[in-house]
Design an enzyme around this catalytic site. Structure first.
Site, PDB file in Angstrom:
ATOM      1  N   SER A   1      50.919  44.782  36.698  1.00 49.87           N
ATOM      2  CA  SER A   1      52.374  44.882  36.705  1.00 49.87           C
ATOM      3  C   SER A   1      52.764  46.357  36.678  1.00 49.87           C
ATOM      4  O   SER A   1      52.087  47.175  36.070  1.00 49.87           O
ATOM      5  CB  SER A   1      52.931  44.170  35.469  1.00 49.87           C
ATOM      6  OG  SER A   1      54.214  44.662  35.150  1.00 49.87           O
TER       7      SER A   1
ATOM      8  N   LYS B   1      49.635  42.996  31.770  1.00 48.64           N
ATOM      9  CA  LYS B   1      49.611  41.885  32.729  1.00 48.64           C
ATOM     10  C   LYS B   1      48.413  41.894  33.674  1.00 48.64           C
ATOM     11  O   LYS B   1      47.942  42.930  34.109  1.00 48.64           O
ATOM     12  CB  LYS B   1      50.888  41.880  33.584  1.00 48.64           C
ATOM     13  CG  LYS B   1      52.145  41.510  32.872  1.00 48.64           C
ATOM     14  CD  LYS B   1      52.121  40.151  32.204  1.00 48.64           C
ATOM     15  CE  LYS B   1      52.047  38.992  33.176  1.00 48.64           C
ATOM     16  NZ  LYS B   1      53.292  38.824  33.938  1.00 48.64           N
TER      17      LYS B   1
ATOM     18  N   HIS C   1      50.415  13.129  37.421  1.00 45.68           N
ATOM     19  CA  HIS C   1      51.728  13.576  36.922  1.00 45.68           C
ATOM     20  C   HIS C   1      51.594  14.859  36.108  1.00 45.68           C
ATOM     21  O   HIS C   1      52.393  15.123  35.221  1.00 45.68           O
ATOM     22  CB  HIS C   1      52.404  12.495  36.064  1.00 45.68           C
ATOM     23  CG  HIS C   1      52.364  11.131  36.677  1.00 45.68           C
ATOM     24  ND1 HIS C   1      53.340  10.649  37.513  1.00 45.68           N
ATOM     25  CD2 HIS C   1      51.416  10.149  36.616  1.00 45.68           C
ATOM     26  CE1 HIS C   1      53.014   9.428  37.926  1.00 45.68           C
ATOM     27  NE2 HIS C   1      51.837   9.094  37.402  1.00 45.68           N
TER      28      HIS C   1
ATOM     29  N   GLU D   1      49.421  33.046  44.279  1.00 48.79           N
ATOM     30  CA  GLU D   1      50.856  32.842  44.528  1.00 48.79           C
ATOM     31  C   GLU D   1      51.182  33.021  46.002  1.00 48.79           C
ATOM     32  O   GLU D   1      52.007  32.295  46.568  1.00 48.79           O
ATOM     33  CB  GLU D   1      51.676  33.821  43.693  1.00 48.79           C
ATOM     34  CG  GLU D   1      51.598  33.529  42.208  1.00 48.79           C
ATOM     35  CD  GLU D   1      52.183  34.665  41.391  1.00 48.79           C
ATOM     36  OE1 GLU D   1      53.325  34.553  40.966  1.00 48.79           O
ATOM     37  OE2 GLU D   1      51.487  35.695  41.212  1.00 48.79           O
TER      38      GLU D   1
END
Ligand code: ARG
Length: 459
Positions: free
Chosen positions: A276, A282, A155, A289
């Protein structure tokens, strides 16, 4: 000039050509189409439909087409509808009249079914090889990290500590099943459709068995209607790739989480991270992803093809041309993801301190306390309640769990030792479990399986 200029007059409307042409995407089948044509020509030779000189002339012309395609000098013509048309047109330009005999006893229906199987076979082998490379990286990293442990989650809540090697190999196991599935798919698709003609075979003495053997297929089709309309192999490959994509998406999601400041379990190598355009600080996990994101597209390709196949009457229907783009796309996309994710995992830095600190919260060994009681004769349900009560007490009264355990009449100092950092994970001793013993056994078996699978696909 169209292939059907004898029957239909006046030329085809340009909108129809625009709709039906598949050359923009099926030229990737050129090597497979040439292999099919060579086998077909030799089959016609064995059947006496072509004499030796004709066979030699056509093979030489096919060789020249191959060279032109390879060097980029092949000139496609405006009305080349698909790769088959383009190759046949060029062969006829080179070989003259004999070229008109190339398509004897053959239809584009059995031709495309053959080309696509040959393409699928080489693509599946390559993908399986790339999955094995990724498995290899996981196994190597698993060996490297040795005794490092991290929280195992259920979980997405910390549950029990597990060895990092165990976690990495869990993904390795899923990938090993993917290879297994790809190999199964190869076995089932190992049937040559060439010689089925448009749908019913031929009156000419073709040699489908010889042609199948020359193309490296174990068998030829049993039923010509099935041979030209069966796209099960495309659906299977798309499923295999989709499920592989789902597995990679799960790895991707964990890497996204693990590379956050909140988790801090891993640091991506700069070469496998992105920056970024606006935020100078960043460092983004775009590879992970995209591994997550591509899975949606791969599923779309699978469901799209299944929808195309559903309800199609026998035998060939032009709808079947819609099998190609999803297949080519899934093959291309999974190759991109596999290559990048493999590099990312090869270079990723694991932060053992962060992982272990997260796993060392004393409650992570709660079940070990309960099992300690079980070993001393306490029924598990009672043991569970005793330890649960201590955990609750510890949280409500802000007293360290170890103090409560030490003070407990049955548990005491010995049991409190289980709560020390790094102890719990060593207590997972059952086969297939997350502790050092079973994980070492798993590593050994995994390495052997990897070796065997490499032999199975011949890479
Ligand atoms: N480009 C076609 C395909 O992909 C080749 C077969 C065409 N056959 C036909 N009867 N029009 O399916």
């Amino acid at each position: 000039m169209t292939l059907w200029h004898g029957r239909l007059g006046g030329g085809t409307a340009s909108e129809v050509m625009a709709l039906s042409a598949s050359l923009p995407f099926d030229r990737i089948l050129a090597p497979d189409d040439l292999a099919g044509s060579r086998a077909h020509v030799r089959g016609l030779g064995r059947g006496g439909i072509l004499d030796e000189t004709e066979v030699a002339t056509l093979i030489t012309a096919l060789d020249q087409v191959e060279a032109e395609l390879a060097s980029g000098t092949f000139a496609f013509a405006e009305d080349d509808e698909d790769i088959h048309t383009a190759v046949e047109r060029r062969v006829t330009e080179i070989a003259g009249e004999v070229g008109a005999k190339l398509h004897t006893g053959r239809s584009r229906n059995d031709q495309i079914a053959t080309d696509l199987r040959v393409y699928a076979r080489r693509s599946v082998r390559e993908i399986a090889g790339m999955v094995l490379d990724l498995e290899d990286v996981l196994a190597t990293r698993a060996r490297e990290v040795g005794a490092v442990y991290l929280p195992g989650y259920t979980h997405l809540q910390r549950a029990q500590p597990v060895l990092l090697a165990h976690h990495l190999l869990a993904h390795g196991q899923a990938l090993a099943r993917d290879v297994d599935r790809l190999v199964d798919t190869l076995v089932r698709m190992d049937v040559s459709p060439l010689g089925a003609g448009a749908l019913a075979g031929s009156s000419l003495p073709l040699d489908p068995d010889g042609v199948a053997a020359e193309l490296g297929f174990t068998a030829r089709f049993e039923n010509s209607l099935d041979a030209v309309s069966d796209r099960d192999f495309v659906a299977e490959v798309l499923f295999d790739i989709a499920l592989l994509g789902v597995h990679l998406s799960r790895i991707g999601e964990e890497l996204v989480l693990w590379s956050t400041d909140e988790f801090g379990f891993v640091v991506l190598d700069d070469a496998y991270a992105t920056g970024s355009s606006m935020l100078p600080q960043k460092k983004n996990p775009d590879v992970a992803e995209l591994a997550r994101g591509k899975a949606g597209r791969l599923l779309g390709n699978l469901t799209g093809l299944m929808a195309t196949l559903k309800g199609l009457p026998l035998a060939y229907n032009r709808d079947l041309q819609e099998d190609k783009e999803p297949l080519f796309d899934s093959v291309d996309q999974i190759r991109l993801v596999l290559a990048a994710l493999t590099g990312l995992l090869r270079t990723i830095v694991f932060d053992a301190d962060r992982m272990q600190a997260a796993a060392d919260s004393s409650a992570a060994a709660a079940v070990d306390l309960a099992e300690w009681l079980v070993e001393r004769g306490v029924p598990f349900r009672q043991a569970h309640a005793i330890v649960g009560g201590l955990v609750r007490d510890s949280m409500e009264r802000h007293v360290p769990l170890s103090e409560l355990v030490e003070a407990h009449p049955v548990l005491g100092t010995d049991a409190a030792g289980l709560l020390a950092p790094g102890v719990a994970v060593t207590r997972r001793t059952t086969p297939g479990g997350a502790g050092p013993g079973p994980v070492q056994a798993q590593l050994d078996r995994f390495a052997r399986r990897l070796q065997r699978d490499r032999e199975r696909i011949g890479m």
